[in-house]
Design a protein around this motif. Structure first.
Motif, mmCIF file in Angstrom:
data_model
loop_
_atom_site.group_PDB
_atom_site.id
_atom_site.type_symbol
_atom_site.label_atom_id
_atom_site.label_comp_id
_atom_site.label_asym_id
_atom_site.label_seq_id
_atom_site.Cartn_x
_atom_site.Cartn_y
_atom_site.Cartn_z
ATOM 1 N N ASP A 76 56.337 76.971 51.909
ATOM 2 C CA ASP A 76 56.359 78.307 52.955
ATOM 3 C C ASP A 76 55.060 77.757 53.640
ATOM 4 O OD1 ASP A 76 56.096 80.696 53.645
ATOM 5 O OD2 ASP A 76 55.082 81.027 52.082
ATOM 6 N N PRO A 77 55.241 77.107 54.880
ATOM 7 C CA PRO A 77 54.523 76.532 55.881
ATOM 8 C C PRO A 77 53.481 77.511 56.472
ATOM 9 C CG PRO A 77 56.068 76.157 56.609
ATOM 10 C CD PRO A 77 56.851 76.353 55.416
ATOM 11 N N HIS A 78 52.459 77.529 56.378
ATOM 12 C CA HIS A 78 52.347 79.253 57.736
ATOM 13 C C HIS A 78 51.828 78.681 58.793
ATOM 14 C CE1 HIS A 78 52.041 82.584 54.516
ATOM 15 N NE2 HIS A 78 51.874 81.306 53.358
ATOM 16 N N TYR A 79 52.403 79.399 59.948
ATOM 17 C CA TYR A 79 52.352 79.151 61.065
ATOM 18 C C TYR A 79 50.897 79.994 61.519
ATOM 19 C CZ TYR A 79 54.844 83.705 62.038
ATOM 20 O OH TYR A 79 55.138 84.528 61.845
ATOM 21 N N LYS A 80 51.367 80.765 61.428
ATOM 22 C CA LYS A 80 50.349 82.326 61.147
ATOM 23 C C LYS A 80 48.477 81.259 61.630
ATOM 24 C CE LYS A 80 50.810 86.179 61.658
ATOM 25 N NZ LYS A 80 51.495 86.972 63.228
ATOM 26 N N LEU A 81 48.451 80.894 60.015
ATOM 27 C CA LEU A 81 47.206 80.439 60.061
ATOM 28 C C LEU A 81 46.784 79.325 61.872
ATOM 29 C CD1 LEU A 81 44.215 79.775 59.836
ATOM 30 C CD2 LEU A 81 44.632 77.548 58.479
ATOM 31 N N ALA A 82 47.610 78.780 62.053
ATOM 32 C CA ALA A 82 47.923 77.639 63.264
ATOM 33 C C ALA A 82 47.762 79.094 64.827
ATOM 34 C CB ALA A 82 49.060 76.933 63.687
ATOM 35 N N GLU A 83 48.379 80.171 64.578
ATOM 36 C CA GLU A 83 48.755 81.041 65.833
ATOM 37 C C GLU A 83 47.498 81.799 65.885
ATOM 38 O OE1 GLU A 83 52.123 84.380 66.830
ATOM 39 O OE2 GLU A 83 51.335 84.799 65.128
ATOM 40 N N SER A 84 47.067 82.089 64.634
ATOM 41 C CA SER A 84 45.625 82.967 64.956
ATOM 42 C C SER A 84 44.873 81.389 65.636
ATOM 43 C CB SER A 84 45.153 82.813 63.493
ATOM 44 O OG SER A 84 43.805 83.731 63.503
ATOM 45 N N GLU A 100 46.794 73.429 66.628
ATOM 46 C CA GLU A 100 48.375 71.753 67.556
ATOM 47 C C GLU A 100 48.830 71.661 66.535
ATOM 48 O OE1 GLU A 100 49.129 68.973 70.675
ATOM 49 O OE2 GLU A 100 47.884 70.084 71.399
ATOM 50 N N ASP A 101 48.012 70.657 66.098
ATOM 51 C CA ASP A 101 48.185 70.157 64.652
ATOM 52 C C ASP A 101 48.968 70.594 63.674
ATOM 53 O OD1 ASP A 101 46.908 67.916 65.875
ATOM 54 O OD2 ASP A 101 45.087 67.919 64.767
ATOM 55 N N LEU A 102 48.375 71.872 63.721
ATOM 56 C CA LEU A 102 48.853 72.995 62.049
ATOM 57 C C LEU A 102 50.504 73.185 62.940
ATOM 58 C CD1 LEU A 102 46.215 75.047 61.396
ATOM 59 C CD2 LEU A 102 47.230 73.744 59.625
ATOM 60 N N PHE A 103 50.130 73.802 64.094
ATOM 61 C CA PHE A 103 51.909 73.729 64.785
ATOM 62 C C PHE A 103 52.556 73.228 63.946
ATOM 63 C CE2 PHE A 103 50.351 77.546 67.520
ATOM 64 C CZ PHE A 103 50.728 78.077 67.107
ATOM 65 N N ILE A 104 52.474 71.466 64.898
ATOM 66 C CA ILE A 104 53.490 70.474 64.213
ATOM 67 C C ILE A 104 53.328 70.011 63.219
ATOM 68 C CG2 ILE A 104 53.045 68.014 64.512
ATOM 69 C CD1 ILE A 104 51.258 67.961 67.461
ATOM 70 N N ASP A 105 52.581 70.006 61.916
ATOM 71 C CA ASP A 105 52.621 69.542 60.304
ATOM 72 C C ASP A 105 53.949 71.298 60.150
ATOM 73 O OD1 ASP A 105 52.619 69.194 58.108
ATOM 74 O OD2 ASP A 105 51.193 70.491 57.648
ATOM 75 N N SER A 106 53.251 72.523 60.546
ATOM 76 C CA SER A 106 54.875 73.298 60.371
ATOM 77 C C SER A 106 56.530 72.658 60.806
ATOM 78 C CB SER A 106 54.144 74.767 60.611
ATOM 79 O OG SER A 106 53.310 74.758 60.341
ATOM 80 N N PHE A 163 57.797 77.405 69.737
ATOM 81 C CA PHE A 163 57.020 78.783 71.152
ATOM 82 C C PHE A 163 55.682 78.221 71.663
ATOM 83 C CE2 PHE A 163 55.067 82.092 72.686
ATOM 84 C CZ PHE A 163 54.531 82.359 74.275
ATOM 85 N N TYR A 164 54.556 77.784 70.571
ATOM 86 C CA TYR A 164 53.087 78.129 71.064
ATOM 87 C C TYR A 164 53.121 76.289 71.323
ATOM 88 C CZ TYR A 164 51.537 82.356 69.716
ATOM 89 O OH TYR A 164 51.716 83.921 69.467
ATOM 90 N N LEU A 165 53.803 75.723 71.189
ATOM 91 C CA LEU A 165 53.880 73.917 72.068
ATOM 92 C C LEU A 165 54.763 73.411 72.815
ATOM 93 C CD1 LEU A 165 54.087 71.977 68.053
ATOM 94 C CD2 LEU A 165 52.128 72.360 69.730
ATOM 95 N N GLY A 166 55.475 74.911 73.742
ATOM 96 C CA GLY A 166 56.149 74.567 74.659
ATOM 97 C C GLY A 166 57.307 74.131 74.887
ATOM 98 N N SER A 167 57.813 74.565 73.528
ATOM 99 C CA SER A 167 59.170 73.568 73.644
ATOM 100 C C SER A 167 59.666 74.650 73.724
ATOM 101 C CB SER A 167 59.593 73.159 72.458
ATOM 102 O OG SER A 167 58.530 72.381 71.951
ATOM 103 N N TYR A 168 60.334 75.587 74.619
ATOM 104 C CA TYR A 168 61.407 76.959 74.757
ATOM 105 C C TYR A 168 62.346 76.693 74.578
ATOM 106 C CZ TYR A 168 56.137 77.848 77.315
ATOM 107 O OH TYR A 168 55.400 78.084 76.960
ATOM 108 N N LYS A 169 62.711 75.540 74.916
ATOM 109 C CA LYS A 169 64.206 75.790 74.570
ATOM 110 C C LYS A 169 65.301 75.069 73.376
ATOM 111 C CE LYS A 169 68.771 72.862 75.532
ATOM 112 N NZ LYS A 169 68.592 71.672 76.261
ATOM 113 N N ASP A 170 64.306 74.816 72.233
ATOM 114 C CA ASP A 170 64.176 74.537 71.021
ATOM 115 C C ASP A 170 63.897 76.161 70.648
ATOM 116 O OD1 ASP A 170 65.160 72.179 71.142
ATOM 117 O OD2 ASP A 170 63.193 71.420 71.135
#
Length: 127
Positions: A36-44, A56-62, A88-95
């Motif tokens: 259950d990695p929490h992307y919400k912290l990175a989003e916040s 960015e580091d948290l998104f990559i880790d998630s 999405f937040y890292l700009g990888s829209y296709k994926d």
């Protein structure tokens, strides 16, 4: 879960990110597990500062965690949703689109994948 929901509420009500970050940190460090990695912290953090290296580091880790987890749980729409949001937040829209569409295929009653699909289409200027 309570801290996560409080953080989500703060974020959605735009109490600005300081309060939501505190609640997400509490959740992430107390309850997070590999499943259950929490992307919400990175989003916040991202919403507080779009150039945040911490976000960015948290998104990559998630994303790394989701890549490990998803093959073992292909029926979990939430995993595809959260993976798509991170992408999405890292700009990888296709994926991101691919994951969001899979989340919808698995559970078409959930609203969040549709919301983020709209976000992706807006970023791609595909109206």
């Amino acid at each position: 879960l309570v801290n996560f929901k409080i953080g989500d509420l703060y974020q959605r009500l735009e109490f600005r990110k300081g309060n939501s970050c505190v609640e997400y940190y509490r959740t992430a460090y107390k309850y997070c597990s590999k499943k259950d990695p929490h992307y919400k912290l990175a989003e916040s953090l991202y919403l507080n500062d779009a150039n945040s290296e911490d976000a960015e580091d948290l998104f990559i880790d998630s994303i790394t965690k989701y890549k490990d987890i998803i093959p073992n749980d292909l029926s979990n729409s939430s995993l595809f949703l959260y993976h798509g949001i991170c992408l999405f937040y890292l700009g990888s829209y296709k994926d991101s689109l691919s994951n969001l569409n899979e989340a919808i295929r698995l559970d078409s009653n959930e609203y969040e994948p549709y919301f983020y699909l709209g976000e992706v289409f807006a970023k791609k200027e595909n109206y």
